[in-house]
Design a protein around this motif. Structure first.
Motif, PDB file in Angstrom:
ATOM      1  N   CYS A  10     -23.642   9.653  11.980  1.00  0.00           N
ATOM      2  CA  CYS A  10     -24.195   9.007  10.780  1.00  0.00           C
ATOM      3  C   CYS A  10     -23.617   7.603  10.624  1.00  0.00           C
ATOM      4  O   CYS A  10     -22.402   7.413  10.790  1.00  0.00           O
ATOM      5  CB  CYS A  10     -23.869   9.867   9.558  1.00  0.00           C
ATOM      6  N   TYR A  17     -24.173  14.004  12.369  1.00  0.00           N
ATOM      7  CA  TYR A  17     -25.139  14.196  11.288  1.00  0.00           C
ATOM      8  C   TYR A  17     -25.077  15.623  10.748  1.00  0.00           C
ATOM      9  O   TYR A  17     -24.982  16.598  11.509  1.00  0.00           O
ATOM     10  CB  TYR A  17     -26.555  13.923  11.799  1.00  0.00           C
ATOM     11  N   PRO A  20     -29.593  15.791   8.473  1.00  0.00           N
ATOM     12  CA  PRO A  20     -30.106  14.416   8.482  1.00  0.00           C
ATOM     13  C   PRO A  20     -31.512  14.336   7.904  1.00  0.00           C
ATOM     14  O   PRO A  20     -32.329  15.238   8.076  1.00  0.00           O
ATOM     15  CB  PRO A  20     -30.098  14.040   9.967  1.00  0.00           C
ATOM     16  N   CYS A  30     -27.169  11.272   6.795  1.00  0.00           N
ATOM     17  CA  CYS A  30     -26.852  12.594   6.259  1.00  0.00           C
ATOM     18  C   CYS A  30     -27.378  12.697   4.830  1.00  0.00           C
ATOM     19  O   CYS A  30     -27.365  11.719   4.072  1.00  0.00           O
ATOM     20  CB  CYS A  30     -25.348  12.841   6.257  1.00  0.00           C
TER      21      CYS A  30
END
Length: 621
Positions: A10, A17, A20, A30
């Protein structure tokens, strides 16, 4: 697969993530990080035209909110970017990976809770909340659905999960009787993990077993888990499955969207057919990028061979020089040390230029390989709608990455030959005037004595940055008044789209403003989209094409024609920048704390340019 790891992190938290979501600009973030960077805007400033979040914005209506909209077509391009629709005054911060974000305006979960709380316990999204993409800095007003209006990137989530599991525990051999050893291969046909001794004993590479395919354990574990196809639901009609693809909006849609929503008059196609079509397009694009990666690997081998040739030629040249100097008896010995120093200087410079290019090309190749691996993992996904949500962005990224390997990227910046010829014919009385017949290139560094106090120098005064948000000037330690000279600067760091300036200046140039603001400097300043030439605060010749981290800016100063030319990534940027240059000039640059630059000197003149001929672009400014 290690190169792919940066694709899976991220841009806000710097971690892998977690849940996401896809922003309209095709970037990912995220879900928890998206909540943390929301900013509430006043009701009076809420644009009525920003009607929705992810699926409610057609053809990226918010694009007019980006940095380019702050400039008119006739402006100078000099300024800064606030990055918000309503220009909130909240001070910005930086995430762990250096991306500028804005602090949260909603309550944070307790520090000890790493996982997201249950949906029922999440605080409500404030009305008129605004989210700004931490990568492209484009802003969007959320609608009543809040972050639920953005589609989840299930494909990325699946790739992250497989990657993390492949990195978890080492796989053990399944045939070791006691204390299983770590597996080194897996047979796809036998579906068994082997260590090296068990593979040689139980799976010899002969007979029918010779046709079996052995893969690394991590790849074998991934292939064991065939991810089931997930049923995707519409973000606007949560009870409806996504079954069609809107060609105009480039999004999967449900039947209710076609009957009631804005997609009713749009061209739609079957989801499965478009899934296969886009997979084919991504695979085809990857083929071209794979060819570039192969060329880059071969280019790195060529560069490493060049290093060896430079070392060999350097030793040979030194030996020849020593033999000539020793033959000129005692008087020549006093001059020999000086000549050796110059040879060593060119030797070390050539090595440094080639090694720097190796490092730069290695980083770019690593990024390319990471993108390729990520795309291949995405292709393995069996989720048509999830794939189609990100396929266009991936195809564009693949084409963009391939274009970055364009003309000049895989061309050596330095040859292994030494352009030095020692003339040993002069008489003894001229020994003290002995020198190399020709020196084609000149070396220089940034000059600490000429730098503004906020300038920070390192790497033997070849790398420069600044401690201030304002533009500060530093010059080179060598001046030029005749001949043809070329030097380059590479961007080691480029955050938040500033506009550094590159060029030449007189010794008494102002040091606390952008280069070119006064009548003592001639410069090109450039941001991530376009560039301008500037002298005495006059802005001319705006040219499309900007810079990013890793870009190379070249400066060509030709006193035989009295002109100044700029290059970006080995391509001439705009027409001839300035003409009629006379007198003494110093290389110069202005930058702020968002930029770090490394200087490369002693370079040959670019191949496209021949000193003394007509203007290669046919125009002057």
């Amino acid at each position: 697969m290690d190169e792919m790891e940066e694709e899976l992190k991220c841009p806000v938290c710097g971690s892998f993530y977690r849940e996401p979501i896809i922003l309209p600009c095709s970037h990912n973030i995220c879900l928890a990080c998206a909540r943390n960077i929301l900013v509430q805007t006043p009701d009076a400033e809420s644009p009525q035209s920003s009607r929705a979040s992810g699926s409610g914005v057609s053809d990226y209506d918010y694009l007019d909110l980006d940095k380019m909209s702050l400039y008119s077509e006739a402006d100078s391009g000099y300024g800064s970017y606030g990055g918000f629709v309503s220009a909130p005054t909240t001070p910005c911060q930086k995430s762990p990976n250096g991306v500028r974000v804005f602090p949260p305006t909603v309550p944070q979960p307790p520090p000890q809770q790493h996982l997201l709380p249950q949906p029922g316990s999440l605080p409500p999204i404030p009305r008129n909340s605004c989210i700004t993409c931490p990568q492209c800095h484009r802003s969007l007003i959320l609608d009543d659905r809040g972050l639920r209006g953005f589609p989840k990137n299930r494909v990325l989530e699946g790739v992250v999960d497989r990657y993390q599991q492949s990195k978890a525990a080492a796989l053990k051999c399944q045939l070791c009787e006691k204390s299983p050893k770590e597996a080194t291969v897996m047979c796809e046909q036998c579906d068994v993990f082997y260590c090296d001794p068990c593979r040689l004993r139980c799976h010899p590479p002969r007979g029918p077993l010779a046709k079996h395919r052995l893969v690394p354990p991590a790849q074998g574990r991934i292939s064991r888990r065939a991810s089931p196809r997930k049923i995707s639901t519409c973000t606007e009609h949560e009870l409806e499955n996504l079954s069609m693809y809107c060609v105009q909006c480039k999004n999967p849609v449900c039947y209710q969207c076609l009957e009631e929503g804005k997609h009713g008059t749009h061209e739609v196609k079957a989801l499965g057919a478009m899934w296969k079509l886009h997979k084919g397009q991504l695979s085809q694009a990857l083929n071209g990028l794979s060819d570039r990666a192969t060329e880059a690997k071969e280019f790195l081998v060529q560069l490493r061979n060049t290093v060896q040739h430079i070392q060999e030629n350097g030793v040979e040249f030194e030996a020849c020089l020593v033999a000539q100097c020793d033959a000129l008896i005692d008087a020549l010995n006093r001059r020999k040390a000086q000549l050796l120093a110059r040879v060593n200087k060119e030797h070390e410079h050539k090595l440094k230029v080639v090694r720097d290019q190796i490092s730069h090309c290695t980083v770019k190749l690593r990024q390319t390989t990471g993108l390729m691996e990520y795309c291949l993992e995405v292709i393995k996904e069996n989720d048509p709608s999830g794939f189609l949500q990100i396929s266009d962005a991936l195809i564009r990224r693949v084409h963009m990455t391939e274009s970055q390997w364009g003309k000049g990227t895989l061309t050596p910046r330095m040859t292994s030959d030494f352009d030095l010829t020692l003339d040993s014919g002069p008489l003894l009385q001229t020994i003290h005037q002995l020198d190399f017949v020709q020196m084609k290139v000149a070396w220089f560094t940034f000059d600490p004595a000429s730098a503004h106090p906020d300038i920070i120098l390192s790497n033997d005064n070849l790398t420069v940055t600044c401690s201030s948000y304002d533009d500060r000037v530093v010059m080179g330690n060598t001046s030029f008044s005749r001949g043809v000279h070329y030097w380059e600067m590479t961007l080691d760091r480029y955050d938040n789209h500033p506009d550094p300036a590159f060029g030449v200046a007189r010794a008494d140039v102002l040091k606390d403003v952008m280069l070119g603001k006064d009548d003592k400097a001639w410069a090109m300043y450039v941001d991530n989209n376009r560039s301008w030439f500037m002298h005495n605060n006059s802005h001319t010749n705006r040219t499309d094409g900007g810079i990013s981290k890793g870009a190379t800016i070249g400066v060509l100063l030709d006193f035989t024609r009295r002109i100044l030319i700029f290059l970006i990534n080995d391509e001439q940027q705009g027409p001839v920048a300035f003409e009629g240059l006379e007198g003494t000039y110093y290389p110069a640059i202005s930058l702020n704390r968002n930029v770090q630059v490394t200087l490369h000197t002693g370079l040959p003149i670019p191949d496209f340019y021949t000193p003394g001929e007509a203007d290669p672009t046919g125009s002057m400014c």
